[in-house]
Design an enzyme around this catalytic site. Structure first.
Site, PDB file in Angstrom:
ATOM      1  N   ARG A  27      -4.347 -10.222   4.198  1.00 32.93           N
ATOM      2  CA  ARG A  27      -4.504 -10.252   2.739  1.00 32.93           C
ATOM      3  C   ARG A  27      -3.203  -9.756   2.113  1.00 32.93           C
ATOM      4  O   ARG A  27      -2.771  -8.633   2.374  1.00 32.93           O
ATOM      5  CB  ARG A  27      -5.679  -9.367   2.321  1.00 32.93           C
ATOM      6  CG  ARG A  27      -6.005  -9.387   0.836  1.00 32.93           C
ATOM      7  CD  ARG A  27      -7.218  -8.500   0.555  1.00 32.93           C
ATOM      8  NE  ARG A  27      -7.611  -8.556  -0.848  1.00 32.93           N
ATOM      9  CZ  ARG A  27      -7.116  -7.771  -1.810  1.00 32.93           C
ATOM     10  NH1 ARG A  27      -6.169  -6.876  -1.501  1.00 32.93           N
ATOM     11  NH2 ARG A  27      -7.544  -7.873  -3.058  1.00 32.93           N
ATOM     12  N   LYS A  87       0.817  -1.216   0.000  1.00 31.32           N
ATOM     13  CA  LYS A  87       0.000   0.000   0.000  1.00 31.32           C
ATOM     14  C   LYS A  87       0.852   1.268   0.000  1.00 31.32           C
ATOM     15  O   LYS A  87       2.021   1.279   0.399  1.00 31.32           O
ATOM     16  CB  LYS A  87      -0.950  -0.013   1.195  1.00 31.32           C
ATOM     17  CG  LYS A  87      -2.025  -1.112   1.135  1.00 31.32           C
ATOM     18  CD  LYS A  87      -3.021  -0.861   0.030  1.00 31.32           C
ATOM     19  CE  LYS A  87      -4.072  -1.961  -0.091  1.00 31.32           C
ATOM     20  NZ  LYS A  87      -5.011  -1.973   1.028  1.00 31.32           N
TER      21      LYS A  87
END
Length: 285
Positions: A264, A230
């Site tokens: 995840r 991210k």
């Protein structure tokens, strides 16, 4: 500790569906492997859009220790993604979904559209991963309730607001999502909460959500965290998405300490190894 107690995990688990068979009593989180069959995902857009490439990647992630495969046929990256019609999502899913389901581990469908989720569940997917937490498509909750399907409820915002208390915003969002779920008849045992790292948040707010993840355990539901590659990582150490493995693992280890029961990740092998080694060390404290 790396994980919540087995008593807490079992109390929140949907028997026979998602968490009990995947998590059991082990002291480290389950790992959800990311399979993007899109041309524009932020970290691997186009890499697995061909059915044979997607199936090979699913097999590879299972061999590396993935407990769940999360298939997405529309990019949901916060910046630069193009909306995709339900028909296009289904067209991308059709050649690959059945083959991945046949590999024998739970498959999650990453979609915000109830029509796509309904078709995927009917074709063997086991879990819905809704990046708008039942709050974007008014038919989503009903589709899930009718099929008694587990759902991952993710926090999201249309835009980041650096002036808000992000933890209060996440809590209020989850409270609303749980009200929608209850009204539709979705059992709380079928709900997993995801703070939505990188979605509708500044990098600083994403890091706050990770640092204060344990506060969300107050909902009494399993938590999923997806910090893999991210943008907030690059705010600390400038880097491209495929150069953020170290930051991803650091975030996921801290998330596990904060109570996450599912991680995840794009890099399954490295994530599984990190979680298992951290848990083994914790057991010797």
């Amino acid at each position: 500790m790396i994980a919540t107690s087995s008593r807490t995990a079992q109390a929140a688990s949907p028997a026979g569906q998602l968490l009990l068979p995947v998590l059991g009593d082990r002291p480290y989180p389950a790992v959800m492997g990311v399979l993007n069959i899109t041309p524009d995902s932020f970290s691997d857009g186009g890499a697995f859009i061909a059915p044979e490439s997607a199936l090979a990647q699913a097999r590879r992630m299972i061999a590396e220790g993935a407990d769940i495969i999360d298939i997405g046929a529309e990019s949901t990256r916060p910046y630069g993604s193009q909306p995709v019609a339900a028909d296009e999502e289904l067209k991308r899913l059709q050649p690959i979904l059945g083959d991945v389901v046949a590999l024998g581990i739970p498959v999650s469908i990453d979609s915000m559209k109830s029509a796509v989720v309904a078709r995927a569940l009917d074709k063997g997917a086991a879990i819905a991963n809704d990046v708008w937490g039942l709050q974007r498509d008014p038919d989503m909750a009903g589709v899930l309730a009718a099929r008694s399907a587990p759902v991952i409820v993710m926090h999201n915002r249309d835009r980041a607001d650096p002036g808000i208390d992000i933890m209060k915003d996440i809590a209020a969002f989850f409270t609303r999502s749980l009200e929608i779920a209850a009204k539709a008849g979705i059992s709380r045992r079928n709900i997993v909460l995801d703070p939505g790292i990188g979605f509708g948040k500044t990098p600083e707010q994403s890091m706050t959500a990770l640092a204060r993840l344990s506060e969300l355990c107050a909902f009494g539901l399993p938590l999923l965290v997806g910090a893999s590659r991210k943008r907030f990582i690059s705010s600390v150490v400038p880097s491209e998405p495929d150069q953020r493995l170290g930051g991803s693992i650091a975030a996921h280890l801290l998330a596990a300490q904060g109570g996450a029961r599912i991680i995840r990740a794009h890099d399954v092998s490295e994530t599984v190894q990190a979680l298992r080694v951290a848990a083994a060390i914790e057991e010797r404290r």
